[in-house]
Motif scaffolding. Structure first.
Motif, PDB file in Angstrom:
ATOM      1  N   MET A 159      14.404   9.755  45.966  1.00  0.00           N
ATOM      2  CA  MET A 159      14.678   9.122  44.712  1.00  0.00           C
ATOM      3  C   MET A 159      14.193  10.164  43.699  1.00  0.00           C
ATOM      4  O   MET A 159      13.130  10.895  43.593  1.00  0.00           O
ATOM      5  N   VAL A 160      15.311  10.516  42.945  1.00  0.00           N
ATOM      6  CA  VAL A 160      15.230  11.994  42.175  1.00  0.00           C
ATOM      7  C   VAL A 160      15.405  11.710  40.612  1.00  0.00           C
ATOM      8  O   VAL A 160      16.075  10.895  40.003  1.00  0.00           O
ATOM      9  N   GLY A 161      14.475  12.338  40.039  1.00  0.00           N
ATOM     10  CA  GLY A 161      14.183  12.438  38.406  1.00  0.00           C
ATOM     11  C   GLY A 161      14.786  13.811  38.000  1.00  0.00           C
ATOM     12  O   GLY A 161      13.952  14.736  38.342  1.00  0.00           O
ATOM     13  N   ALA A 162      15.766  14.130  37.350  1.00  0.00           N
ATOM     14  CA  ALA A 162      16.283  15.095  36.915  1.00  0.00           C
ATOM     15  C   ALA A 162      17.443  14.976  36.004  1.00  0.00           C
ATOM     16  O   ALA A 162      18.138  13.906  35.883  1.00  0.00           O
ATOM     17  N   ASP A 163      17.606  16.001  35.070  1.00  0.00           N
ATOM     18  CA  ASP A 163      18.787  15.703  34.034  1.00  0.00           C
ATOM     19  C   ASP A 163      19.993  16.105  35.020  1.00  0.00           C
ATOM     20  O   ASP A 163      20.010  16.415  36.046  1.00  0.00           O
ATOM     21  N   ASP A 164      21.205  15.697  34.426  1.00  0.00           N
ATOM     22  CA  ASP A 164      22.485  15.517  35.173  1.00  0.00           C
ATOM     23  C   ASP A 164      22.782  17.179  35.683  1.00  0.00           C
ATOM     24  O   ASP A 164      23.435  17.066  36.748  1.00  0.00           O
ATOM     25  N   GLU A 165      22.527  17.935  34.803  1.00  0.00           N
ATOM     26  CA  GLU A 165      23.104  19.326  35.234  1.00  0.00           C
ATOM     27  C   GLU A 165      22.089  19.917  36.438  1.00  0.00           C
ATOM     28  O   GLU A 165      22.777  20.353  37.360  1.00  0.00           O
ATOM     29  N   THR A 166      20.716  19.677  36.302  1.00  0.00           N
ATOM     30  CA  THR A 166      19.905  19.981  37.285  1.00  0.00           C
ATOM     31  C   THR A 166      20.156  19.348  38.576  1.00  0.00           C
ATOM     32  O   THR A 166      20.294  19.873  39.614  1.00  0.00           O
ATOM     33  N   PHE A 167      20.369  18.126  38.543  1.00  0.00           N
ATOM     34  CA  PHE A 167      20.698  17.220  39.900  1.00  0.00           C
ATOM     35  C   PHE A 167      22.104  17.826  40.448  1.00  0.00           C
ATOM     36  O   PHE A 167      21.896  17.855  41.687  1.00  0.00           O
ATOM     37  N   ALA A 168      22.896  17.956  39.706  1.00  0.00           N
ATOM     38  CA  ALA A 168      24.242  18.708  40.312  1.00  0.00           C
ATOM     39  C   ALA A 168      24.121  19.816  40.890  1.00  0.00           C
ATOM     40  O   ALA A 168      24.587  20.158  42.305  1.00  0.00           O
ATOM     41  N   THR A 169      23.178  20.808  40.463  1.00  0.00           N
ATOM     42  CA  THR A 169      22.751  22.162  41.105  1.00  0.00           C
ATOM     43  C   THR A 169      21.997  21.805  42.421  1.00  0.00           C
ATOM     44  O   THR A 169      22.380  22.565  43.542  1.00  0.00           O
ATOM     45  N   ILE A 170      20.983  21.067  42.519  1.00  0.00           N
ATOM     46  CA  ILE A 170      20.351  20.876  43.751  1.00  0.00           C
ATOM     47  C   ILE A 170      20.605  19.770  44.977  1.00  0.00           C
ATOM     48  O   ILE A 170      20.263  19.837  45.806  1.00  0.00           O
ATOM     49  N   GLU A 171      21.724  19.049  44.338  1.00  0.00           N
ATOM     50  CA  GLU A 171      22.123  17.928  45.255  1.00  0.00           C
ATOM     51  C   GLU A 171      22.496  18.391  46.588  1.00  0.00           C
ATOM     52  O   GLU A 171      22.317  17.800  47.713  1.00  0.00           O
ATOM     53  N   PRO A 172      23.404  19.530  46.796  1.00  0.00           N
ATOM     54  CA  PRO A 172      23.579  20.143  47.934  1.00  0.00           C
ATOM     55  C   PRO A 172      22.420  20.349  49.053  1.00  0.00           C
ATOM     56  O   PRO A 172      22.494  20.021  50.147  1.00  0.00           O
ATOM     57  N   VAL A 173      21.567  20.783  48.284  1.00  0.00           N
ATOM     58  CA  VAL A 173      20.085  21.317  49.113  1.00  0.00           C
ATOM     59  C   VAL A 173      19.311  20.085  49.422  1.00  0.00           C
ATOM     60  O   VAL A 173      18.888  19.837  50.545  1.00  0.00           O
ATOM     61  N   LEU A 174      19.433  18.873  48.590  1.00  0.00           N
ATOM     62  CA  LEU A 174      18.788  17.861  48.939  1.00  0.00           C
ATOM     63  C   LEU A 174      19.229  16.972  50.024  1.00  0.00           C
ATOM     64  O   LEU A 174      18.656  16.632  50.835  1.00  0.00           O
ATOM     65  N   ARG A 175      20.804  17.195  50.225  1.00  0.00           N
ATOM     66  CA  ARG A 175      21.561  16.489  51.182  1.00  0.00           C
ATOM     67  C   ARG A 175      21.205  17.324  52.445  1.00  0.00           C
ATOM     68  O   ARG A 175      21.738  16.653  53.698  1.00  0.00           O
ATOM     69  N   ALA A 176      20.736  18.297  52.377  1.00  0.00           N
ATOM     70  CA  ALA A 176      20.416  19.189  53.905  1.00  0.00           C
ATOM     71  C   ALA A 176      19.353  18.360  54.477  1.00  0.00           C
ATOM     72  O   ALA A 176      19.096  18.599  55.732  1.00  0.00           O
ATOM     73  N   TRP A 177      18.670  17.865  53.910  1.00  0.00           N
ATOM     74  CA  TRP A 177      17.262  17.011  54.399  1.00  0.00           C
ATOM     75  C   TRP A 177      17.169  15.557  53.848  1.00  0.00           C
ATOM     76  O   TRP A 177      16.548  14.949  54.928  1.00  0.00           O
ATOM     77  N   ALA A 178      18.018  15.109  53.496  1.00  0.00           N
ATOM     78  CA  ALA A 178      18.134  13.575  52.982  1.00  0.00           C
ATOM     79  C   ALA A 178      19.468  12.914  53.208  1.00  0.00           C
ATOM     80  O   ALA A 178      20.348  13.375  53.120  1.00  0.00           O
ATOM     81  N   GLY A 179      19.244  11.935  53.986  1.00  0.00           N
ATOM     82  CA  GLY A 179      20.469  11.056  54.153  1.00  0.00           C
ATOM     83  C   GLY A 179      20.701   9.988  52.972  1.00  0.00           C
ATOM     84  O   GLY A 179      21.987   9.627  52.671  1.00  0.00           O
ATOM     85  N   ASN A 180      19.722   9.845  52.360  1.00  0.00           N
ATOM     86  CA  ASN A 180      20.131   8.921  51.197  1.00  0.00           C
ATOM     87  C   ASN A 180      19.387   9.523  49.818  1.00  0.00           C
ATOM     88  O   ASN A 180      18.247   9.559  49.705  1.00  0.00           O
ATOM     89  N   VAL A 181      20.268   9.941  48.983  1.00  0.00           N
ATOM     90  CA  VAL A 181      19.811  10.588  47.626  1.00  0.00           C
ATOM     91  C   VAL A 181      20.131   9.780  46.608  1.00  0.00           C
ATOM     92  O   VAL A 181      21.307   9.387  46.212  1.00  0.00           O
ATOM     93  N   VAL A 182      19.130   9.116  45.908  1.00  0.00           N
ATOM     94  CA  VAL A 182      19.376   8.337  44.632  1.00  0.00           C
ATOM     95  C   VAL A 182      18.968   9.174  43.424  1.00  0.00           C
ATOM     96  O   VAL A 182      17.717   9.352  43.331  1.00  0.00           O
TER      97      VAL A 182
END
Length: 303
Positions: A142-165
């Motif tokens: 469960m992620v707290g981040a501004d939209d731009e930062t979230f867009a940058t890190i989302e691919p990395v998060l999905r390397a280890w998470a099946g559900n990213v909110v």
């Protein structure tokens, strides 16, 4: 046309959860740098997969674009972010710090402000589920981040998470995580007390399970919690009493600031506080059933 180079990822805290997360990052093609750890086995395993090792958080920040923190709680996070050898001491403009620990939101927001002033960005992305899902790359976050930062890190998060909110701004991840853990630890307290009631009333653990475990009140948490009382499996739910107590203290602090009436949360926190104070903080959450049984004059389920 060549793809742009992937950012270099750093990882601090390759313990029960972090080792599987880091393994998925490096195995899925990201350059990985890890901070040395007293437990050498996961570090050496990650190095065998292509990771490199550094000796301080500052060195890690100097070598990386995005850094994960997966440590016990806010004191450990703060120690890694602040100080002469901390992440921010590197002065790395644009560095993104992802705190995957279960931390106190008050600390998280303070660190986010410090990071911003240092030209870095701070994200809270706490975890849900178990080391089994960490190994498989199917954790929840469960992620707290501004939209731009979230867009940058989302691919990395999905390397280890099946559900990213993505919940919204920084801080909301840790707030939601504490509420999530209150629900989970509330289940643990309820099951432990109900088991003691059943045994005092002359029912066996198996009889209890034959009803609750086959009805609408069964859930994933119940399944892992009950593996200790039913089967004696100490590894089904690898979350310690001391960590549960820590999380409930953080939540108590948060709700006190909000002025919320929280009688149930206080009771849940006190149950874990009692077991922790009794010197059993290193035991796992399902073993709360034994502690509550003992308070009622019953032997442990697995004696």
């Amino acid at each position: 046309m060549n793809e742009p180079a992937r950012p270099t990822i750093g990882f601090i805290g390759v313990g029960l959860m972090g080792r599987g997360m880091a393994k998925n990052i490096v195995s899925k093609g990201w350059p990985l740098v890890v901070l040395g750890h007293r437990n050498r086995e996961p570090v050496e395993h990650l190095k065998s997969l292509g990771a490199t090792e550094v000796g301080s958080a500052r060195e890690l920040a100097e070598a990386c674009d995005i850094v994960h923190l997966c440590v016990t709680g806010s004191p450990q996070v703060e120690a890694m972010v602040r100080g002469d050898n901390g992440l921010l001491a590197a002065g790395k403009k644009g560095l993104i710090i992802i705190d995957c620990s279960t931390s106190n939101p008050v600390s998280t927001l303070a660190l986010a402000d410090e990071a911003q002033r240092a030209g870095a960005r701070y994200v809270d992305a706490p975890l849900s589920r178990t080391p089994k899902e960490a190994e498989a790359g199917t954790l929840d976050t469960m992620v707290g981040a501004d939209d731009e930062t979230f867009a940058t890190i989302e691919p990395v998060l999905r390397a280890w998470a099946g559900n990213v909110v993505h919940l919204g701004p920084v801080g909301l991840g840790h707030k939601m995580k504490l509420i999530n853990n209150f629900v989970a630890m509330g289940y643990a307290a309820l099951y432990a007390e109900a088991l003691a009631m059943a045994r005092k009333a002359g029912l066996s653990i198996e009889q209890f399970h034959s009803v609750i475990g086959s009805g609408r009140m069964r859930n994933g948490f119940y399944d892992t919690f009950m593996k200790w009382s039913l089967e004696g499996d100490p590894n089904a739910h690898l979350f310690t009493i001391s960590n549960a107590h820590k999380d409930m203290r953080y939540l108590a602090s948060m709700v006190a600031e909000l002025g919320i009436v929280n009688p149930l949360q206080a009771q849940v926190r006190n149950g874990f506080a009692a077991m922790d104070a009794a010197g059993q903080g290193d035991r796992h959450v399902p073993m709360l059933a034994d502690f509550i049984a003992g308070m009622n004059g019953l032997p442990p389920a697995r004696s």
